[in-house]
Design a protein around this motif. Structure first.
Motif, PDB file in Angstrom:
ATOM      1  N   UNK A 282     -27.394  17.162  71.890  1.00  0.00           N
ATOM      2  CA  UNK A 282     -27.811  17.786  70.629  1.00  0.00           C
ATOM      3  C   UNK A 282     -26.629  17.890  69.659  1.00  0.00           C
ATOM      4  N   UNK A 283     -25.407  17.715  70.194  1.00  0.00           N
ATOM      5  CA  UNK A 283     -24.225  17.887  69.339  1.00  0.00           C
ATOM      6  C   UNK A 283     -23.834  19.346  69.164  1.00  0.00           C
ATOM      7  N   UNK A 284     -24.571  20.235  69.790  1.00  0.00           N
ATOM      8  CA  UNK A 284     -24.297  21.663  69.617  1.00  0.00           C
ATOM      9  C   UNK A 284     -23.519  22.290  70.775  1.00  0.00           C
ATOM     10  N   UNK A 285     -23.259  21.498  71.811  1.00  0.00           N
ATOM     11  CA  UNK A 285     -22.645  22.084  73.003  1.00  0.00           C
ATOM     12  C   UNK A 285     -21.259  21.514  73.270  1.00  0.00           C
ATOM     13  N   UNK A 286     -20.307  22.380  73.493  1.00  0.00           N
ATOM     14  CA  UNK A 286     -19.003  21.980  74.011  1.00  0.00           C
ATOM     15  C   UNK A 286     -18.908  22.485  75.447  1.00  0.00           C
ATOM     16  N   UNK A 287     -18.630  21.573  76.354  1.00  0.00           N
ATOM     17  CA  UNK A 287     -18.445  21.954  77.758  1.00  0.00           C
ATOM     18  C   UNK A 287     -16.958  21.911  78.063  1.00  0.00           C
TER      19      UNK A 287
END
Lengths: 594, 165
Positions: A282-287
């Motif tokens: 989604x482009x909204x998550x940084x792991x």
């Protein structure tokens, strides 16, 4: 080839950004929180203490044991704990000559694969009473190794106090959670057969796992006793998931009971491919793996959470992350530990702990009582393929539904029948020589066994706290256990053993062995309850949306919020509750109400 | 029919990752034992073959190389105490076998009678040896395929069993 994660294990975290949410832990709860919040368009940082690993590459699900130099066992410098749990108290790695001591993992203690996923007890000790505490520090946590049994709870669990007066009711009912169970089923895939039982509600099932001959016979026998044996309800996609390109459907390789579980084509649900990778798309998550969180930071004026303090697991550097909301999903015991460690002038007993209940009401499943035998009709018959599926069967609870027993609550059994890659009969057949060898050969396809899982009552006095002296390899104070089975568990275990024999006798199976002994506390790897939900801030830690009563922008979204253990396995409920809470949180964030 | 017949391209690609990538590992090399003396090794080999002998169905522990696998495991994976206990255990059984008027099978029969509750050094060792022999034999290629005729660890379209109902 499925590559789960970017090669870099330490992507840069933007320390200037205030994320909408930071999630601590990447297992079932953390993965689900990442999925739901990113789907709402929120900017999310997911922190995991362990490494990112591509289980597609390390699992070798179809590798034959003889193609592995140690037949699947760990290297010599590693040691898997098993007997230690029943004869000693923690810390279990104390004075061990081995370089690495791994916590026990179900029946696969010593598997080469487990060394990459479960913690080294030398780095992560704990103290107090006996407890087989299995922790996975890796992206995906214990979803990398779970047993896949995916069951729903019902109002027999959520409202158990209304039925027997013990403990507390959950602040939710089945009607509240049912739509979220449906969402979890459809998003992740679940295999099962509908039975229409009020105490074990059906899911939105994909193609069921079929039963083999002896299992079918036992199912028919139990029908006559008013009991239900149903095909294993597996958190496995048997028909496939068109919306998830990281997961294949199940191909019946029978690999899920070998190599410590896990599925290298991800037909079995795991958080990395089921939830995290799609959330990253989604482009909204940084792991960020390798990020050990040791404190929830707070604003000293408002008492609200401002983010978390982190140690980089590899470089040992410290840093702080800022976020509008903090979600704990570090596992039942690690989330409690983190709350207790997060002391401040605003929260002198630990964050979210004005009730004094954090760490308490600790519960799980008691296991051990079991029965094993064989079906005479199948002895010496031509070989059949019995293990090409993600599980055998589940016997639903039958105690304390209508009539009352001399103990509270219920238990179910997991079991299976038939040939496996290496025959169990090789270990329990007495004697030696040609007769022994023929016996193993003839009986391998005729075996059937099952073991019980029962509800341990959530009692205030069963608790974990912070040890005042002992610290882990990162200098973080460790947990001290004060947890033991009680009289109800002992009575239940005795009944589990009697009932198991009774059912096998009714089916006219020859019983080879049975046990009424409880395994050491912790064996089920189903710990729950240390930050329970409730409506009363004096006796509970979080509300029905898993939001801290004390700190509105702190949520706890793992098994610690479960009010009682039920006897049904917790993973699916963790995810259903988390989905509901994160939908609610997204609403609040949009309205600016946290 | 090809088991992959109905699997579409994407699925086959996904399976390829996990399924067909197999580690190529060296097999145990024949030659001198790594831990046991030649005499101890000969006794170990003899005992494992007595426990799981060749019969008209399949080869036994000797041909399967059970003793060589145990030797390597003891050499490479066991801590000094465990190494010593294997040596002592073999010596204890060896002593029983040296009595001139006994058949090896009779000695093992006596030891096996105490299998579930072993007391003496030899009895305890027999139980350990049998479990280890069973693990090694039944996880070998001969054990899994020839002896047991195991049918699994294959790609199935669907598990053939019975529908609940």
């Amino acid at each position: 080839m499925l590559l789960q994660f970017p090669a870099a294990n330490n992507p840069d975290v933007d320390l200037k950004t205030t994320y909408d949410a930071v999630i601590v832990g990447s297992g079932a709860g953390g993965g689900m929180a990442a999925h739901v919040l990113t789907a709402h368009g929120l900017k999310v940082l997911l922190l995991e203490a362990g490494k990112a690993q591509d289980t597609s590459k390390i699992l070798h699900s179809m590798q034959w044991p003889y193609d592995h130099p140690r037949r699947g066992k760990m290297p010599p410098e590693y040691h898997a704990l098993t007997n230690e749990y029943s004869i000693r108290k923690p810390p279990y790695a104390e004075n061990s000559p081995y370089k690495s001591v791994q916590s026990y993992v179900q029946g696969w203690g010593g598997s080469d694969y487990s060394k990459t996923l479960v913690v080294n007890e030398k780095e992560h000790p704990y103290t107090g009473t006996r407890y087989a505490w299995v922790r996975s520090r890796a992206v995906g946590g214990k979803t990398n190794i779970w047993g896949r049994l995916a069951l729903r709870l019902s109002d027999y669990d959520f409202k158990a106090k209304e039925r027997d007066g013990f403990g507390e009711n959950w602040p939710v009912s089945y009607a509240d959670i049912e739509p979220y169970y449906d969402k979890v089923d459809l998003y992740l895939g679940i295999s099962g057969h509908p039975e229409n039982l009020p105490y074990l509600p059906d899911s939105k099932f994909q193609r069921p796992v079929k039963l083999n001959y002896a299992e079918m016979h036992l199912r028919e026998t139990l029908k006559g006793m008013g009991r239900v044996l149903t095909p294993y309800r597996a958190g496995v996609t048997t028909d496939g998931l068109k919306h998830n390109k990281y997961r294949s459907r199940c191909y019946g390789r029978g690999a899920c009971s070998r190599h410590v579980g896990g599925c290298d084509i991800h037909a079995a649900f795991d958080s990395p491919t089921g939830l995290i990778r799609p959330a990253m798309d989604t482009g909204n998550l940084t792991l960020r793996p390798n990020s050990t969180v040791y404190e929830v930071t707070v604003d000293k004026d408002t008492g609200k959470a401002t983010g978390v303090s982190v140690i980089d697991t590899e470089t040992r550097k410290n840093y702080e992350v800022k976020a509008r909301t903090v979600l704990l999903a570090a596992s039942t015991l690690e989330s409690a530990r983190l709350m207790l460690l997060s002391k401040s002038s605003a929260h002198p007993n630990g964050i979210g702990n004005s009730s004094g209940h954090v760490g308490h009401n600790f519960c799980e499943h008691v296991m051990g009582p079991s029965v094993a035998g064989f079906m005479k009709d199948l002895v010496g018959k031509p070989r059949t393929l019995d293990d090409g599926r993600p599980g055998g069967f589940y016997v639903a609870r039958f105690r304390n539904l209508d009539k009352r027993s001399d103990f509270l609550r219920g238990y179910g059994y997991e079991g299976g029948s038939g040939t496996t890659m290496t025959p169990g009969a090789a270990y329990d057949t007495p004697g030696f020589g040609e007769e022994y060898k023929k016996h193993v050969r003839d009986y391998a396809g005729a075996t059937i066994s099952m073991g019980a899982f029962g509800e341990v009552l959530a009692r205030y006095e069963n608790a974990v706290g912070i040890d005042p002296h002992v610290k882990d390899a990162f200098g973080i104070p460790v947990l001290r256990f004060g947890y033991q089975f009680g009289e109800n568990e002992r009575k239940m275990a005795a009944d589990m053993a009697v009932s198991a024999r009774e059912m096998f006798e009714a089916a006219k199976f020859e019983i080879v062995s049975s046990s009424d002994k409880m395994l050491t506390e912790g064996w089920s790897i189903h710990e729950m309850g240390t930050a329970r939900m409730g409506n009363d801030p004096k006796t509970s830690v979080v509300n029905q949306f898993q939001q801290s009563h004390d700190v509105p922008n702190l949520l706890v979204v793992d098994g610690s919020t479960h009010v009682s253990a039920s006897c049904q396995n917790p993973t699916w409920t963790i995810m259903a509750l988390c989905w509901r809470s994160c939908d609610h949180l997204a609403e609040l964030l949009k309205k600016g109400e946290v | 029919m090809n088991a992959l017949g109905e699997i579409n391209r994407r699925e086959a690609l996904m399976l390829a990752g996990g399924v067909f990538l197999c580690l190529q590992l060296p097999a145990a090399e024949p030659g001198a034992p790594l831990f046991f003396t030649p005499d101890e090794f000969a006794l170990l080999d003899k005992l494992t073959e007595l426990i799981i002998p060749a019969d008209d169905h399949s080869p036994g522990a000797h041909e399967t190389g059970v003793a060589a696998y145990i030797d390597r495991t003891v050499a490479e994976a066991y801590v000094p105490d465990e190494k010593t206990s294997w040596r002592k255990g073999l010596a204890a059984i060896g002593e029983l076998l040296r009595a001139s008027d006994v058949q090896p099978a009779d000695v093992l029969t006596k030891l096996a009678a105490k299998e579930t509750d072993p007391q003496t050094e030899a009895e305890k060792f027999f139980t350990q040896l049998k479990q280890t022999t069973a693990f090694t034999y039944y996880s070998s290629s001969i054990g899994i395929h020839q002896e047991m005729g195991y049918l699994g660890n294959v790609i199935l379209q669907e598990f053939r069993g019975y529908e609940a109902n």
